[in-house]
Design a protein around this motif. Sequence first.
Motif, PDB file in Angstrom:
ATOM      1  N   TRP A   1       0.820  -1.211   0.000  1.00 59.83           N
ATOM      2  CA  TRP A   1       0.000   0.000   0.000  1.00 59.83           C
ATOM      3  C   TRP A   1       0.856   1.264   0.000  1.00 59.83           C
ATOM      4  O   TRP A   1       0.597   2.214  -0.749  1.00 59.83           O
ATOM      5  CB  TRP A   1      -0.917  -0.015   1.225  1.00 59.83           C
ATOM      6  N   SER A   2       1.892   1.289   0.811  1.00 62.07           N
ATOM      7  CA  SER A   2       2.698   2.504   0.936  1.00 62.07           C
ATOM      8  C   SER A   2       3.410   2.853  -0.365  1.00 62.07           C
ATOM      9  O   SER A   2       3.685   4.032  -0.629  1.00 62.07           O
ATOM     10  CB  SER A   2       3.721   2.354   2.071  1.00 62.07           C
ATOM     11  N   GLN A   3       3.696   1.872  -1.187  1.00 66.41           N
ATOM     12  CA  GLN A   3       4.362   2.131  -2.464  1.00 66.41           C
ATOM     13  C   GLN A   3       3.413   2.742  -3.494  1.00 66.41           C
ATOM     14  O   GLN A   3       3.849   3.488  -4.370  1.00 66.41           O
ATOM     15  CB  GLN A   3       4.933   0.836  -3.031  1.00 66.41           C
ATOM     16  N   LYS A   4       2.132   2.426  -3.378  1.00 67.33           N
ATOM     17  CA  LYS A   4       1.159   2.847  -4.379  1.00 67.33           C
ATOM     18  C   LYS A   4       0.334   4.064  -3.957  1.00 67.33           C
ATOM     19  O   LYS A   4      -0.375   4.645  -4.779  1.00 67.33           O
ATOM     20  CB  LYS A   4       0.206   1.692  -4.690  1.00 67.33           C
ATOM     21  N   ALA A   5       0.410   4.421  -2.704  1.00 69.56           N
ATOM     22  CA  ALA A   5      -0.475   5.459  -2.155  1.00 69.56           C
ATOM     23  C   ALA A   5      -0.205   6.811  -2.800  1.00 69.56           C
ATOM     24  O   ALA A   5       0.932   7.131  -3.160  1.00 69.56           O
ATOM     25  CB  ALA A   5      -0.292   5.555  -0.646  1.00 69.56           C
ATOM     26  N   PRO A   6      -1.236   7.645  -2.938  1.00 68.95           N
ATOM     27  CA  PRO A   6      -1.028   9.017  -3.434  1.00 68.95           C
ATOM     28  C   PRO A   6      -0.242   9.847  -2.428  1.00 68.95           C
ATOM     29  O   PRO A   6      -0.113   9.471  -1.258  1.00 68.95           O
ATOM     30  CB  PRO A   6      -2.452   9.541  -3.610  1.00 68.95           C
ATOM     31  N   ASP A   7       0.246  10.991  -2.900  1.00 71.02           N
ATOM     32  CA  ASP A   7       1.085  11.844  -2.052  1.00 71.02           C
ATOM     33  C   ASP A   7       0.381  12.289  -0.777  1.00 71.02           C
ATOM     34  O   ASP A   7       1.039  12.586   0.231  1.00 71.02           O
ATOM     35  CB  ASP A   7       1.526  13.082  -2.817  1.00 71.02           C
ATOM     36  N   GLU A   8      -0.937  12.358  -0.801  1.00 77.63           N
ATOM     37  CA  GLU A   8      -1.687  12.820   0.366  1.00 77.63           C
ATOM     38  C   GLU A   8      -1.683  11.809   1.508  1.00 77.63           C
ATOM     39  O   GLU A   8      -2.021  12.147   2.645  1.00 77.63           O
ATOM     40  CB  GLU A   8      -3.132  13.131  -0.028  1.00 77.63           C
ATOM     41  N   VAL A   9      -1.297  10.578   1.226  1.00 79.29           N
ATOM     42  CA  VAL A   9      -1.270   9.523   2.245  1.00 79.29           C
ATOM     43  C   VAL A   9       0.128   9.423   2.845  1.00 79.29           C
ATOM     44  O   VAL A   9       1.122   9.269   2.129  1.00 79.29           O
ATOM     45  CB  VAL A   9      -1.667   8.163   1.653  1.00 79.29           C
ATOM     46  N   TYR A  10       0.191   9.507   4.143  1.00 75.59           N
ATOM     47  CA  TYR A  10       1.404   9.220   4.906  1.00 75.59           C
ATOM     48  C   TYR A  10       1.052   8.098   5.871  1.00 75.59           C
ATOM     49  O   TYR A  10       0.120   8.230   6.674  1.00 75.59           O
ATOM     50  CB  TYR A  10       1.864  10.461   5.669  1.00 75.59           C
ATOM     51  N   VAL A  11       1.792   6.981   5.803  1.00 74.55           N
ATOM     52  CA  VAL A  11       1.477   5.838   6.653  1.00 74.55           C
ATOM     53  C   VAL A  11       2.767   5.181   7.121  1.00 74.55           C
ATOM     54  O   VAL A  11       3.693   4.964   6.333  1.00 74.55           O
ATOM     55  CB  VAL A  11       0.562   4.820   5.929  1.00 74.55           C
ATOM     56  N   ASP A  12       2.837   4.881   8.402  1.00 77.45           N
ATOM     57  CA  ASP A  12       3.992   4.220   9.000  1.00 77.45           C
ATOM     58  C   ASP A  12       3.574   2.893   9.619  1.00 77.45           C
ATOM     59  O   ASP A  12       2.453   2.753  10.127  1.00 77.45           O
ATOM     60  CB  ASP A  12       4.604   5.085  10.099  1.00 77.45           C
ATOM     61  N   PHE A  13       4.499   1.950   9.606  1.00 78.16           N
ATOM     62  CA  PHE A  13       4.341   0.677  10.302  1.00 78.16           C
ATOM     63  C   PHE A  13       5.148   0.723  11.594  1.00 78.16           C
ATOM     64  O   PHE A  13       6.269   1.224  11.619  1.00 78.16           O
ATOM     65  CB  PHE A  13       4.852  -0.466   9.426  1.00 78.16           C
ATOM     66  N   VAL A  14       4.564   0.201  12.667  1.00 74.09           N
ATOM     67  CA  VAL A  14       5.233   0.156  13.969  1.00 74.09           C
ATOM     68  C   VAL A  14       5.019  -1.223  14.588  1.00 74.09           C
ATOM     69  O   VAL A  14       3.892  -1.733  14.612  1.00 74.09           O
ATOM     70  CB  VAL A  14       4.686   1.220  14.944  1.00 74.09           C
ATOM     71  N   MET A  15       6.097  -1.809  15.086  1.00 71.17           N
ATOM     72  CA  MET A  15       6.023  -3.038  15.882  1.00 71.17           C
ATOM     73  C   MET A  15       6.769  -2.780  17.183  1.00 71.17           C
ATOM     74  O   MET A  15       7.940  -2.385  17.165  1.00 71.17           O
ATOM     75  CB  MET A  15       6.654  -4.208  15.130  1.00 71.17           C
ATOM     76  N   SER A  16       6.104  -2.973  18.311  1.00 71.73           N
ATOM     77  CA  SER A  16       6.679  -2.580  19.591  1.00 71.73           C
ATOM     78  C   SER A  16       6.386  -3.621  20.659  1.00 71.73           C
ATOM     79  O   SER A  16       5.262  -4.131  20.757  1.00 71.73           O
ATOM     80  CB  SER A  16       6.094  -1.220  20.019  1.00 71.73           C
ATOM     81  N   GLN A  17       7.408  -3.920  21.460  1.00 70.97           N
ATOM     82  CA  GLN A  17       7.270  -4.883  22.554  1.00 70.97           C
ATOM     83  C   GLN A  17       7.812  -4.263  23.835  1.00 70.97           C
ATOM     84  O   GLN A  17       8.992  -3.914  23.913  1.00 70.97           O
ATOM     85  CB  GLN A  17       8.056  -6.150  22.250  1.00 70.97           C
ATOM     86  N   PRO A  18       6.969  -4.081  24.873  1.00 71.89           N
ATOM     87  CA  PRO A  18       7.465  -3.524  26.139  1.00 71.89           C
ATOM     88  C   PRO A  18       8.253  -4.576  26.910  1.00 71.89           C
ATOM     89  O   PRO A  18       8.263  -5.768  26.542  1.00 71.89           O
ATOM     90  CB  PRO A  18       6.184  -3.137  26.867  1.00 71.89           C
ATOM     91  N   PRO A  19       8.922  -4.196  27.985  1.00 71.89           N
ATOM     92  CA  PRO A  19       9.645  -5.170  28.807  1.00 71.89           C
ATOM     93  C   PRO A  19       8.710  -6.266  29.310  1.00 71.89           C
ATOM     94  O   PRO A  19       7.534  -6.028  29.563  1.00 71.89           O
ATOM     95  CB  PRO A  19      10.168  -4.319  29.975  1.00 71.89           C
ATOM     96  N   GLY A  20       9.247  -7.457  29.412  1.00 76.64           N
ATOM     97  CA  GLY A  20       8.484  -8.560  29.957  1.00 76.64           C
ATOM     98  C   GLY A  20       7.939  -9.513  28.932  1.00 76.64           C
ATOM     99  O   GLY A  20       7.499 -10.620  29.278  1.00 76.64           O
ATOM    100  N   GLY A  21       7.912  -9.124  27.666  1.00 75.98           N
ATOM    101  CA  GLY A  21       7.503 -10.044  26.609  1.00 75.98           C
ATOM    102  C   GLY A  21       6.018 -10.166  26.408  1.00 75.98           C
ATOM    103  O   GLY A  21       5.560 -11.029  25.659  1.00 75.98           O
ATOM    104  N   LYS A  22       5.199  -9.341  27.064  1.00 82.06           N
ATOM    105  CA  LYS A  22       3.759  -9.379  26.884  1.00 82.06           C
ATOM    106  C   LYS A  22       3.254  -7.994  26.497  1.00 82.06           C
ATOM    107  O   LYS A  22       3.861  -6.985  26.830  1.00 82.06           O
ATOM    108  CB  LYS A  22       3.064  -9.849  28.172  1.00 82.06           C
ATOM    109  N   GLY A  23       2.127  -7.976  25.795  1.00 82.90           N
ATOM    110  CA  GLY A  23       1.506  -6.716  25.450  1.00 82.90           C
ATOM    111  C   GLY A  23       2.053  -6.057  24.211  1.00 82.90           C
ATOM    112  O   GLY A  23       1.821  -4.871  23.984  1.00 82.90           O
ATOM    113  N   GLY A  24       2.772  -6.816  23.369  1.00 85.91           N
ATOM    114  CA  GLY A  24       3.313  -6.250  22.153  1.00 85.91           C
ATOM    115  C   GLY A  24       2.221  -5.864  21.164  1.00 85.91           C
ATOM    116  O   GLY A  24       1.142  -6.470  21.131  1.00 85.91           O
ATOM    117  N   ILE A  25       2.509  -4.858  20.341  1.00 87.13           N
ATOM    118  CA  ILE A  25       1.531  -4.381  19.366  1.00 87.13           C
ATOM    119  C   ILE A  25       2.184  -4.187  18.004  1.00 87.13           C
ATOM    120  O   ILE A  25       3.401  -4.033  17.879  1.00 87.13           O
ATOM    121  CB  ILE A  25       0.893  -3.040  19.812  1.00 87.13           C
TER     122      ILE A  25
END
Length: 497
Positions: free
Chosen positions: A282-306
């Motif tokens: 999607w990010s490669q094809k999106a028009p200039d008006e679209v700004y989109v980021d991917f985020v993968m995050s894991q807090p300490p302890g190994g649970k609750g990642g998003i």
Amino acid sequence: MHRRTFLQSAAAVSGLLPLAARPSFAGLYQAAAVATGDLDAVRGDGRPVTLPASAIKDLAASLRGPVLLASSPGYETARRVLNPSIDRRPALIVQPTGTADVRRAVSFASAHGLLLAVKCGGHSFSGMSTCDKGMQIDLSNMRGVRVDPKARRAYVEGGTLLGLVDHEAAAHGMVTPLGTVSHTGVGGLTTGGGFGRLARKFGLAVDNVVGVDVVTADGSVRRGDPTENPDLYWGVRGGGGNFGIVTNFEFQLHPFSGTVTGGEVVFPIDRARDLLRVYAEWSQKAPDEVYVDFVMSQPPGGKGGIALLHVCYCGDNADRDLAVLRTLGTPMANTIKVQRYVDFQKSGDYTDARTMGEYMKSGFTTGISEKLISGIIDGFEPHPARSTGVFTQHSGGAIGRPPVGTCAFPHRHAQHALMAAVSWKVGDDGAPHMAWAKKYWATIEPLTSGFYINEVNDESRAVLNANYRENFPRMVAVKKQYDPTNLFRLNANVQPA
């Protein structure tokens, strides 16, 4: 920006502290003036130098702003940067109130050959806006914006934070594309390139700079624009702090409605691979008006990642251009809504950054292949004592259209900036976390092409030189002209010879 997202997910390991108030000038002149002895410092080449007490007194007397020594009120706040794993103590700190003070401070540093650091917002990961036993020039007292709506120009002092620019421009129905966190310093952001949520539509911050006032290593103030000192103007836009201290920026403004459709769709971390695959296409094809980021995050302890997609849309067809979001399934949370741009620009802020140590590696991509997806996902390792995150910053669009030689910023090929970061509780040993980040990044780096100099960390000189690509020879020539002794070396440094 998404450094903040994964840091916020780790807030439980450390309480947030209120930001320290800006120090009053009262008594600060006297604190410098009553220095009773000479001051031990270091030169730019690391050799020791002694600053006579009389020289420090003369410096303090010649400035409108304060000079801070280690015993001065405000010194502890001024010396710090936002990454608390950086703990350096300058011999003296100058807090200019204007260009005249900057000129005097630079002349003093040059005359004594001092190691010199320049601080605007203090966001440098590597801590180059502070130093040990040198001089720090802290621009926090040089903050102001004047908008000329008829000329569509914003005149911005060198120590200004970007939130103030957003605010003042919005009052006139205009915008210039800066970063993604409102307390970022305009100076460091812009001279390195300046990625932001509207950059795919309006270009990088450097693409919107139409003029600068720069204090160079000899203490002169020079105008840089397409006709006056054009080589300095060229170099400042993407060369970082190599050529001097920008005390004033002149930005182009664009008419803007003031609202965007923005927010995040959030999923459990086990959806990360699927989400990244959708993002890659999607990010490669999106028009200039679209700004989109991917985020993968894991807090300490190994649970609750998003895993999440962060979206900012500045067009008129949100239902059409953001339709892919409806194919992702039911998220844990969906905060996407129509909102004021200036409010959205604050959404990544947090009360005080100085609660966790941080380390990051970054690189640009020309696309996100299946091999890169596998490297990102398969090598990702949570840890009980750290936050671990991978995130992107959407590029392409208007960012990639200017020719490479337009300014010193060379990475017009970038479609994404990819970053991997770790953070840990202050007081813990950060070495094992940094070691893991380096090992992880070593498997990903071959699939990247160059990196953003505002995120320079511990790269070798050869790597730094190569990162300027075909612009490097001209960078050296401009450096030799304006900073032949390499006074401004605490940056993604280009040596003058």
